[in-house]
Design a protein around this motif. Structure first.
Motif, PDB file in Angstrom:
ATOM      1  N   THR A 107     -57.248  11.108 -36.412  1.00  0.00           N
ATOM      2  CA  THR A 107     -56.045  11.597 -36.697  1.00  0.00           C
ATOM      3  C   THR A 107     -55.247  12.207 -35.752  1.00  0.00           C
ATOM      4  OG1 THR A 107     -56.560  13.085 -38.090  1.00  0.00           O
ATOM      5  CG2 THR A 107     -56.315  10.946 -39.349  1.00  0.00           C
ATOM      6  N   VAL A 108     -55.885  13.136 -34.980  1.00  0.00           N
ATOM      7  CA  VAL A 108     -55.291  14.148 -34.397  1.00  0.00           C
ATOM      8  C   VAL A 108     -55.765  13.904 -33.003  1.00  0.00           C
ATOM      9  CG1 VAL A 108     -55.214  16.686 -33.878  1.00  0.00           C
ATOM     10  CG2 VAL A 108     -55.515  15.830 -36.195  1.00  0.00           C
ATOM     11  N   LEU A 109     -57.164  13.850 -32.591  1.00  0.00           N
ATOM     12  CA  LEU A 109     -57.397  13.750 -31.083  1.00  0.00           C
ATOM     13  C   LEU A 109     -56.806  12.655 -30.403  1.00  0.00           C
ATOM     14  CD1 LEU A 109     -61.027  15.198 -30.868  1.00  0.00           C
ATOM     15  CD2 LEU A 109     -58.982  16.360 -29.840  1.00  0.00           C
ATOM     16  N   TRP A 110     -57.426  11.353 -31.003  1.00  0.00           N
ATOM     17  CA  TRP A 110     -57.099  10.244 -30.226  1.00  0.00           C
ATOM     18  C   TRP A 110     -55.611  10.018 -29.920  1.00  0.00           C
ATOM     19  CZ3 TRP A 110     -58.651   7.336 -26.890  1.00  0.00           C
ATOM     20  CH2 TRP A 110     -57.969   6.339 -26.576  1.00  0.00           C
ATOM     21  N   PRO A 111     -54.504  10.353 -30.783  1.00  0.00           N
ATOM     22  CA  PRO A 111     -53.236  10.196 -30.513  1.00  0.00           C
ATOM     23  C   PRO A 111     -52.638  10.851 -29.287  1.00  0.00           C
ATOM     24  CG  PRO A 111     -53.371  10.283 -32.868  1.00  0.00           C
ATOM     25  CD  PRO A 111     -54.807  10.644 -32.120  1.00  0.00           C
ATOM     26  N   ALA A 112     -53.293  12.401 -29.093  1.00  0.00           N
ATOM     27  CA  ALA A 112     -53.177  13.014 -28.079  1.00  0.00           C
ATOM     28  C   ALA A 112     -53.768  12.392 -26.661  1.00  0.00           C
ATOM     29  CB  ALA A 112     -53.342  14.412 -28.279  1.00  0.00           C
ATOM     30  N   ILE A 113     -54.954  12.185 -26.981  1.00  0.00           N
ATOM     31  CA  ILE A 113     -55.751  11.494 -25.613  1.00  0.00           C
ATOM     32  C   ILE A 113     -55.049  10.271 -25.076  1.00  0.00           C
ATOM     33  CG2 ILE A 113     -57.926  10.578 -24.934  1.00  0.00           C
ATOM     34  CD1 ILE A 113     -59.474  12.395 -26.768  1.00  0.00           C
ATOM     35  N   ALA A 114     -54.574   9.569 -26.053  1.00  0.00           N
ATOM     36  CA  ALA A 114     -54.101   8.144 -25.857  1.00  0.00           C
ATOM     37  C   ALA A 114     -52.612   8.379 -24.991  1.00  0.00           C
ATOM     38  CB  ALA A 114     -53.778   7.182 -26.925  1.00  0.00           C
ATOM     39  N   ARG A 115     -51.899   9.447 -25.176  1.00  0.00           N
ATOM     40  CA  ARG A 115     -50.691   9.892 -24.658  1.00  0.00           C
ATOM     41  C   ARG A 115     -50.914  10.455 -23.193  1.00  0.00           C
ATOM     42  NH1 ARG A 115     -49.462  12.308 -29.656  1.00  0.00           N
ATOM     43  NH2 ARG A 115     -49.928  14.254 -28.813  1.00  0.00           N
ATOM     44  N   LEU A 116     -51.893  10.953 -23.023  1.00  0.00           N
ATOM     45  CA  LEU A 116     -52.381  11.881 -21.872  1.00  0.00           C
ATOM     46  C   LEU A 116     -52.903  10.874 -20.673  1.00  0.00           C
ATOM     47  CD1 LEU A 116     -53.582  15.357 -22.748  1.00  0.00           C
ATOM     48  CD2 LEU A 116     -51.630  14.980 -21.670  1.00  0.00           C
ATOM     49  N   LEU A 117     -53.840  10.144 -20.960  1.00  0.00           N
ATOM     50  CA  LEU A 117     -54.448   9.408 -19.926  1.00  0.00           C
ATOM     51  C   LEU A 117     -53.575   8.637 -18.927  1.00  0.00           C
ATOM     52  CD1 LEU A 117     -57.808   8.440 -21.731  1.00  0.00           C
ATOM     53  CD2 LEU A 117     -57.351  10.312 -20.142  1.00  0.00           C
ATOM     54  N   ALA A 287     -56.740  23.145 -20.082  1.00  0.00           N
ATOM     55  CA  ALA A 287     -55.261  23.676 -20.481  1.00  0.00           C
ATOM     56  C   ALA A 287     -54.336  22.611 -20.880  1.00  0.00           C
ATOM     57  CB  ALA A 287     -54.899  24.473 -19.504  1.00  0.00           C
ATOM     58  N   LEU A 288     -54.432  21.543 -20.249  1.00  0.00           N
ATOM     59  CA  LEU A 288     -53.451  20.261 -20.397  1.00  0.00           C
ATOM     60  C   LEU A 288     -53.792  19.837 -21.808  1.00  0.00           C
ATOM     61  CD1 LEU A 288     -51.572  18.267 -19.261  1.00  0.00           C
ATOM     62  CD2 LEU A 288     -53.389  16.991 -18.664  1.00  0.00           C
ATOM     63  N   LEU A 289     -55.090  19.686 -22.015  1.00  0.00           N
ATOM     64  CA  LEU A 289     -55.460  18.947 -23.294  1.00  0.00           C
ATOM     65  C   LEU A 289     -54.828  19.868 -24.760  1.00  0.00           C
ATOM     66  CD1 LEU A 289     -56.629  16.605 -24.754  1.00  0.00           C
ATOM     67  CD2 LEU A 289     -58.714  17.858 -24.746  1.00  0.00           C
ATOM     68  N   VAL A 290     -55.091  21.384 -24.488  1.00  0.00           N
ATOM     69  CA  VAL A 290     -54.749  22.118 -25.314  1.00  0.00           C
ATOM     70  C   VAL A 290     -53.438  22.152 -25.602  1.00  0.00           C
ATOM     71  CG1 VAL A 290     -54.688  24.521 -26.089  1.00  0.00           C
ATOM     72  CG2 VAL A 290     -56.741  23.764 -25.116  1.00  0.00           C
ATOM     73  N   ASP A 291     -52.434  22.166 -24.664  1.00  0.00           N
ATOM     74  CA  ASP A 291     -51.082  22.216 -24.705  1.00  0.00           C
ATOM     75  C   ASP A 291     -50.797  20.858 -25.338  1.00  0.00           C
ATOM     76  OD1 ASP A 291     -50.623  24.729 -23.731  1.00  0.00           O
ATOM     77  OD2 ASP A 291     -50.257  23.815 -21.680  1.00  0.00           O
ATOM     78  N   ALA A 292     -51.216  19.862 -25.176  1.00  0.00           N
ATOM     79  CA  ALA A 292     -51.076  18.337 -25.762  1.00  0.00           C
ATOM     80  C   ALA A 292     -51.314  18.375 -27.425  1.00  0.00           C
ATOM     81  CB  ALA A 292     -51.506  17.275 -25.175  1.00  0.00           C
ATOM     82  N   LEU A 293     -52.375  19.178 -27.735  1.00  0.00           N
ATOM     83  CA  LEU A 293     -52.816  18.971 -29.225  1.00  0.00           C
ATOM     84  C   LEU A 293     -52.156  20.194 -29.874  1.00  0.00           C
ATOM     85  CD1 LEU A 293     -56.744  18.815 -28.564  1.00  0.00           C
ATOM     86  CD2 LEU A 293     -55.087  17.075 -29.800  1.00  0.00           C
TER      87      LEU A 293
END
Length: 307
Positions: A107-117, A287-293
């Motif tokens: 619910t939280v991690l995968w949506p952010a990862i899918a946007r970043l990659l 840091a990029l992942l933290v900002d995205a989350l």
């Protein structure tokens, strides 16, 4: 090669290319006397004259020209590599290792990862999905995901999701033969579907609160699971009441497969937080992942004064 050797060679290169101590000093933002001393030190170390000096000009000697022909391309290559590394540093890259529960991961991690990659192909994410609480330091994870109330005080915690709520549900068919409970105490008269906690190993106590009064209830029933999808399946098929996350039950409730009870006894609680050791060296990828989350609560609309 010692660091001072490389520095001296860079000075020689500047003077030889500029054919002038004055112009080389301006290029390197230093004094002519400092450059002259450096070149003399380098010549003494090599045992060869590298520059021919007159009152009007400076020119490489035969040995100096050979050094210049070799040194110029070599230092140019080093500078190009440093520039490339600088671009790599500016563009986040590398592996980030995370651990999270199945619900937090989906619910939280995968949506952010899918946007970043798609925008950061140099970024790699390793995600360990585990319902148990993990020691991120011992297991060498960069960070973990837990509910806000479970994060240790010596960790940096970043909120990455909204408040959550556990709710009590049952199938419509179940309530044809069982009256809906009006208080948590009434759950003692109902078969309930228990959840085995993955870390402590005990059964999850159902938590309630109303008007500042908190109440934990130990329920009983014929079924115990350690998987919430099985809890929902058993509840939908009428085997008893279940206590589940509100968003997990939203679709079955909307489809009429489940009915919510004890709604006024089910408060919200702090949602998911990303946590990591306070002394951790933060990489650009992390840091990029933290900002995205990072979660920002939606602003409440302002109430308009009556006209």
């Amino acid at each position: 090669m010692r660091r001072e050797d490389l520095s001296d060679l860079a000075v020689f290169l500047a003077v030889a290319e500029e054919r002038s101590f004055t112009r080389a000093a301006a290029r390197l933002n230093t004094s002519q006397s400092s450059l002259s001393q450096t070149v003399r030190r380098l010549e003494a170390r090599l045992g060869l004259p590298l520059l021919s000096r007159t009152t009007r000009r400076v020119a490489p000697t035969e040995a100096g020209q050979q050094l210049l022909d070799t040194l110029g391309p070599a230092l140019a290559g080093i500078e190009a590599q440093l520039t490339a590394l600088g671009r790599l540093r500016a563009r986040p890259a590398g592996t980030v290792r995370l651990t999270a529960s199945p619900h937090a991961a989906s619910t939280v991690l995968w949506p952010a990862i899918a946007r970043l990659l798609p925008d950061y192909p140099e970024l790699k994410i390793e995600l360990s999905v585990d319902a148990a609480l993990t020691d991120i330091v011992a297991d060498r994870f960069d960070a973990g995901i837990r509910l806000g109330e479970e994060v240790d005080k010596d960790m940096v915690a970043v909120r990455i999701g909204p408040d959550l709520r556990m709710i009590v549900v049952g199938a419509p068919g179940y309530f044809l033969s069982h009256p809906a409970p009006r208080t948590p105490h009434a759950l003692a008269q109902h078969p309930c579907i228990n959840v085995r906690l993955p870390t402590a190993g005990g059964l999850y106590p159902w938590e309630f609160a109303k008007n500042g009064r908190r109440l934990n209830v130990r329920v009983d029933g014929p079924l115990v699971f350690n998987d919430m999808s099985m809890v929902l399946t058993a509840a939908r098929e009428g085997f008893g009441l279940a206590c589940v996350l509100e968003d997990q039950a939203a679709e079955p409730i909307a489809q009429g497969q489940l009915v919510q009870v004890l709604e006024d006894w089910c408060p919200t609680f702090p949602g998911y937080h990303l946590y990591y050791p306070s002394r951790r060296q933060v990489s650009s990828a992390f840091a990029l992942l933290v900002d995205a989350l990072r979660y920002t609560a939606p602003r409440k609309p302002r109430s308009r004064p009556p006209r």
